[in-house]
Design an enzyme around this catalytic site. Sequence first.
Site, PDB file in Angstrom:
ATOM      1  N   GLN A 145      12.803   2.714   5.730  1.00 35.94           N
ATOM      2  CA  GLN A 145      12.218   2.613   4.774  1.00 35.94           C
ATOM      3  C   GLN A 145      11.831   3.829   4.061  1.00 35.94           C
ATOM      4  O   GLN A 145      10.822   3.619   3.087  1.00 35.94           O
ATOM      5  CB  GLN A 145      10.967   1.729   5.217  1.00 35.94           C
ATOM      6  N   ASN A 146      11.857   4.934   4.597  1.00 40.41           N
ATOM      7  CA  ASN A 146      11.089   6.297   4.198  1.00 40.41           C
ATOM      8  C   ASN A 146      11.805   6.644   3.134  1.00 40.41           C
ATOM      9  O   ASN A 146      13.281   6.599   2.750  1.00 40.41           O
ATOM     10  CB  ASN A 146      11.165   7.176   5.377  1.00 40.41           C
ATOM     11  N   ASP A 173      11.540  10.062   2.272  1.00 40.11           N
ATOM     12  CA  ASP A 173      11.724  11.343   2.583  1.00 40.11           C
ATOM     13  C   ASP A 173      13.134  11.789   2.749  1.00 40.11           C
ATOM     14  O   ASP A 173      14.093  10.877   3.143  1.00 40.11           O
ATOM     15  CB  ASP A 173      10.533  11.880   3.323  1.00 40.11           C
ATOM     16  N   HIS A 231      13.974   1.684   0.529  1.00 36.64           N
ATOM     17  CA  HIS A 231      13.032   1.972  -0.608  1.00 36.64           C
ATOM     18  C   HIS A 231      13.361   2.928  -1.479  1.00 36.64           C
ATOM     19  O   HIS A 231      12.313   3.565  -2.052  1.00 36.64           O
ATOM     20  CB  HIS A 231      11.755   1.945   0.161  1.00 36.64           C
ATOM     21  N   CYS A 241      17.540   3.539 -18.098  1.00 37.49           N
ATOM     22  CA  CYS A 241      18.507   3.577 -19.121  1.00 37.49           C
ATOM     23  C   CYS A 241      19.686   4.297 -18.367  1.00 37.49           C
ATOM     24  O   CYS A 241      20.820   4.454 -18.842  1.00 37.49           O
ATOM     25  CB  CYS A 241      18.045   4.527 -20.207  1.00 37.49           C
ATOM     26  N   CYS A 266      11.628  10.624 -20.286  1.00 43.74           N
ATOM     27  CA  CYS A 266      13.021  10.430 -20.030  1.00 43.74           C
ATOM     28  C   CYS A 266      13.708  11.290 -21.209  1.00 43.74           C
ATOM     29  O   CYS A 266      13.502  10.787 -22.460  1.00 43.74           O
ATOM     30  CB  CYS A 266      13.511   8.942 -19.965  1.00 43.74           C
ATOM     31  N   CYS A 300      15.906   8.306 -23.467  1.00 44.58           N
ATOM     32  CA  CYS A 300      15.593   7.374 -24.072  1.00 44.58           C
ATOM     33  C   CYS A 300      14.003   7.370 -24.240  1.00 44.58           C
ATOM     34  O   CYS A 300      13.308   6.560 -24.800  1.00 44.58           O
ATOM     35  CB  CYS A 300      15.489   6.016 -23.346  1.00 44.58           C
ATOM     36  N   GLY A 340       8.586   3.485  14.500  1.00 47.58           N
ATOM     37  CA  GLY A 340       7.549   3.685  13.725  1.00 47.58           C
ATOM     38  C   GLY A 340       7.268   2.886  12.403  1.00 47.58           C
ATOM     39  O   GLY A 340       7.220   3.457  11.272  1.00 47.58           O
ATOM     40  N   SER A 396       5.307  -0.539  10.513  1.00 49.02           N
ATOM     41  CA  SER A 396       4.417  -1.829  11.110  1.00 49.02           C
ATOM     42  C   SER A 396       5.126  -3.101  10.813  1.00 49.02           C
ATOM     43  O   SER A 396       4.314  -4.157  10.995  1.00 49.02           O
ATOM     44  CB  SER A 396       3.156  -1.654   9.975  1.00 49.02           C
TER      45      SER A 396
HETATM   46  C1  BV8 Z   1      10.902  -7.149  -3.517  1.00 53.31           C
HETATM   47  C2  BV8 Z   1       8.376   3.059  -1.271  1.00 53.31           C
HETATM   48  C3  BV8 Z   1      11.369  -8.860  -4.564  1.00 53.31           C
HETATM   49  C4  BV8 Z   1       7.416   3.740  -2.269  1.00 53.31           C
HETATM   50  C5  BV8 Z   1       7.677   0.861  -0.444  1.00 53.31           C
HETATM   51  C6  BV8 Z   1       8.946 -11.521   1.216  1.00 53.31           C
HETATM   52  C7  BV8 Z   1      10.240 -11.323   0.846  1.00 53.31           C
HETATM   53  C8  BV8 Z   1      10.459 -10.774  -0.432  1.00 53.31           C
HETATM   54  C9  BV8 Z   1       9.337  -9.798  -0.791  1.00 53.31           C
HETATM   55  C10 BV8 Z   1       8.225 -10.082  -0.251  1.00 53.31           C
HETATM   56  C11 BV8 Z   1       7.789 -10.924   0.668  1.00 53.31           C
HETATM   57  N1  BV8 Z   1       6.360 -11.103   0.876  1.00 53.31           N
HETATM   58  C12 BV8 Z   1       5.960 -10.382   0.215  1.00 53.31           C
HETATM   59  C13 BV8 Z   1       6.909  -9.572  -0.512  1.00 53.31           C
HETATM   60  C14 BV8 Z   1       6.494  -8.589  -1.637  1.00 53.31           C
HETATM   61  C15 BV8 Z   1       6.463  -7.222  -1.134  1.00 53.31           C
HETATM   62  C16 BV8 Z   1       5.741  -6.961   0.321  1.00 53.31           C
HETATM   63  O1  BV8 Z   1       6.704  -7.018   1.260  1.00 53.31           O
HETATM   64  N2  BV8 Z   1       4.542  -6.998   0.478  1.00 53.31           N
HETATM   65  C17 BV8 Z   1       3.900  -6.696   1.664  1.00 53.31           C
HETATM   66  C18 BV8 Z   1       2.692  -5.855   1.462  1.00 53.31           C
HETATM   67  C19 BV8 Z   1       3.552  -8.116   2.178  1.00 53.31           C
HETATM   68  N3  BV8 Z   1       7.945  -6.529  -0.917  1.00 53.31           N
HETATM   69  C20 BV8 Z   1       8.303  -6.068  -2.459  1.00 53.31           C
HETATM   70  O2  BV8 Z   1       7.622  -5.947  -3.304  1.00 53.31           O
HETATM   71  C21 BV8 Z   1       9.768  -5.484  -2.471  1.00 53.31           C
HETATM   72  N4  BV8 Z   1      10.619  -5.723  -3.109  1.00 53.31           N
HETATM   73  O3  BV8 Z   1      10.482  -7.814  -2.484  1.00 53.31           O
HETATM   74  O4  BV8 Z   1      11.322  -7.597  -4.510  1.00 53.31           O
HETATM   75  C22 BV8 Z   1      12.143  -9.257  -5.847  1.00 53.31           C
HETATM   76  C23 BV8 Z   1      13.380 -10.036  -5.830  1.00 53.31           C
HETATM   77  C24 BV8 Z   1      13.639 -10.252  -7.038  1.00 53.31           C
HETATM   78  C25 BV8 Z   1      13.296  -9.603  -8.225  1.00 53.31           C
HETATM   79  C26 BV8 Z   1      12.286  -8.885  -8.301  1.00 53.31           C
HETATM   80  C27 BV8 Z   1      11.501  -8.707  -7.201  1.00 53.31           C
HETATM   81  C28 BV8 Z   1       9.724  -3.992  -2.303  1.00 53.31           C
HETATM   82  C29 BV8 Z   1       8.959  -3.231  -1.190  1.00 53.31           C
HETATM   83  C30 BV8 Z   1       9.146  -2.092  -1.094  1.00 53.31           C
HETATM   84  C31 BV8 Z   1       7.662  -1.215  -1.553  1.00 53.31           C
HETATM   85  N5  BV8 Z   1       7.793   0.259  -1.367  1.00 53.31           N
HETATM   86  N6  BV8 Z   1       7.409   2.338  -0.338  1.00 53.31           N
HETATM   87  C32 BV8 Z   1       6.713   4.965  -1.513  1.00 53.31           C
HETATM   88  O5  BV8 Z   1       7.064   5.213  -0.483  1.00 53.31           O
HETATM   89  O6  BV8 Z   1       5.789   5.508  -2.090  1.00 53.31           O
HETATM   90  S1  BV8 Z   1       7.129   0.275   1.034  1.00 53.31           S
HETATM   91  C33 BV8 Z   1       6.020   1.425   2.035  1.00 53.31           C
HETATM   92  O7  BV8 Z   1       5.713   0.387   3.211  1.00 53.31           O
HETATM   93  C34 BV8 Z   1       6.706   2.530   2.576  1.00 53.31           C
HETATM   94  O8  BV8 Z   1       8.457   2.425   2.002  1.00 53.31           O
HETATM   95  C35 BV8 Z   1       6.657   2.328   3.920  1.00 53.31           C
HETATM   96  O9  BV8 Z   1       7.906   2.651   4.683  1.00 53.31           O
HETATM   97  C36 BV8 Z   1       6.836   0.506   4.060  1.00 53.31           C
HETATM   98  C37 BV8 Z   1       6.516   0.051   5.289  1.00 53.31           C
HETATM   99  O10 BV8 Z   1       5.430   0.547   6.003  1.00 53.31           O
HETATM  100  P1  BV8 Z   1       5.734   1.487   7.477  1.00 53.31           P
HETATM  101  O11 BV8 Z   1       7.008   2.281   7.019  1.00 53.31           O
HETATM  102  O12 BV8 Z   1       5.970   0.535   8.329  1.00 53.31           O
HETATM  103  O13 BV8 Z   1       4.838   2.374   7.281  1.00 53.31           O
HETATM  104  P2  BV8 Z   1       3.050   1.637   7.975  1.00 53.31           P
HETATM  105  O14 BV8 Z   1       2.130   2.898   7.525  1.00 53.31           O
HETATM  106  O15 BV8 Z   1       2.906   0.653   7.462  1.00 53.31           O
HETATM  107  O16 BV8 Z   1       3.446   1.839   9.595  1.00 53.31           O
HETATM  108  C38 BV8 Z   1       3.509   2.913  10.287  1.00 53.31           C
HETATM  109  C39 BV8 Z   1       3.661   2.542  11.492  1.00 53.31           C
HETATM  110  O17 BV8 Z   1       4.179   3.789  12.395  1.00 53.31           O
HETATM  111  C40 BV8 Z   1       2.484   1.993  12.254  1.00 53.31           C
HETATM  112  O18 BV8 Z   1       3.078   0.848  12.726  1.00 53.31           O
HETATM  113  C41 BV8 Z   1       2.116   3.118  13.275  1.00 53.31           C
HETATM  114  O19 BV8 Z   1       1.477   2.390  14.553  1.00 53.31           O
HETATM  115  C42 BV8 Z   1       3.404   3.730  13.608  1.00 53.31           C
HETATM  116  N7  BV8 Z   1       3.226   5.171  14.139  1.00 53.31           N
HETATM  117  C43 BV8 Z   1       2.296   5.955  13.751  1.00 53.31           C
HETATM  118  N8  BV8 Z   1       2.755   7.358  14.060  1.00 53.31           N
HETATM  119  C44 BV8 Z   1       3.881   7.076  14.908  1.00 53.31           C
HETATM  120  C45 BV8 Z   1       4.178   5.765  14.941  1.00 53.31           C
HETATM  121  N9  BV8 Z   1       5.300   5.158  15.771  1.00 53.31           N
HETATM  122  C46 BV8 Z   1       6.013   6.264  16.327  1.00 53.31           C
HETATM  123  N10 BV8 Z   1       5.636   7.469  16.601  1.00 53.31           N
HETATM  124  C47 BV8 Z   1       4.649   7.991  15.699  1.00 53.31           C
HETATM  125  N11 BV8 Z   1       4.399   9.354  15.936  1.00 53.31           N
END
Ligand code: BV8
Length: 248
Positions: A106-107, A109, A126, A138, A155, A158, A195, A197
Amino acid sequence: MTQSLSNRQAALEQARGLLAQCEKIVCFSGAGLSAESGISTFRDTETDALWSRYDPTKLASPEGFAEDPKLVIDWYDWRRQAIANAEPNAAHIALAGRPDIIQVTQNVDDLLERAGCKAESVFHLHGNITHDRCHARCGYQQKVDLGSPPGLRSCPMCNAPLRPAVVWFGETLPQWAWQQSEQHCRTADCLLVIGTSASVYPAAGLIQLTKTYGGKVLVINTQPSGASALADMELIGPCGEWLPQLLS
Ligand code: BV8
């Protein structure tokens, strides 16, 4: 809370035993994989006061971009510079040492690639922060210099705004990456969940997909997560500590 040495050793042996029985291993990762490189995660409370007052899910959205394009681009350019100054950590390096493992991340980077993972075995669900693309789709896209990112601009094809080539909330996932990731998770003997959630869909649904098709789920996280309920085994602690021992 990390386990005492003896039961950490026992947990490690058990996890190694689980992997030893698996032919096809897929790694599904989130922001926690890059945390030990100093890259902020999405939902841990931000250490950097500059952005801690903004909600990333608002900034990572078309609505947020429409409302304040400069704020969103400044946030991405701040993240780009952090990534440019970061190094792959021990977890990225351990994964790169196992080219047999498919990377579904999902990262956004490029630390897995910089650690040595082959681009063709890394699927960015993502998108990626290393490129800008036309917001009007475009077709224009351009690699950016993460160390000195270009800021808000239009852009050249466009005149719509350019924005990072990442997937924002409400935007669809890249079809190729999604289809390949579904296929790999359906056929995985073991899914390493590192890593994350497991709170963002449809990506997080890949964990259940592996389970449904009979694969095992091994979770590594510093705390319980949305993946815990699906885990056959969970190693609590930093992935930079567990993965080198697990995959060597
Ligand atoms: C879409 C990119 C539909 C940008 C990101 C059900 C089905 C489909 C969609 C949905 C659904 N329910 C809700 C939705 C909508 C939405 C969604 O999921 N919302 C959530 C908030 C409920 N989903 C979407 O909108 C997706 N699109 O479904 O489109 C559609 C269909 C047809 C037509 C049109 C649309 C798109 C989702 C993508 C969003 N973009 N990022 C950017 O990065 O800037 S998501 C963002 O969250 C990042 O990508 C990130 O990676 C991702 C998930 O978070 P995590 O990676 O898990 O990071 P987090 O901080 O949460 O957790 C870190 C974890 O690491 C923690 O647990 C921590 O304890 C742990 N940790 C910390 N340190 C360590 C560690 N573990 C091990 N070692 C360590 N050292």
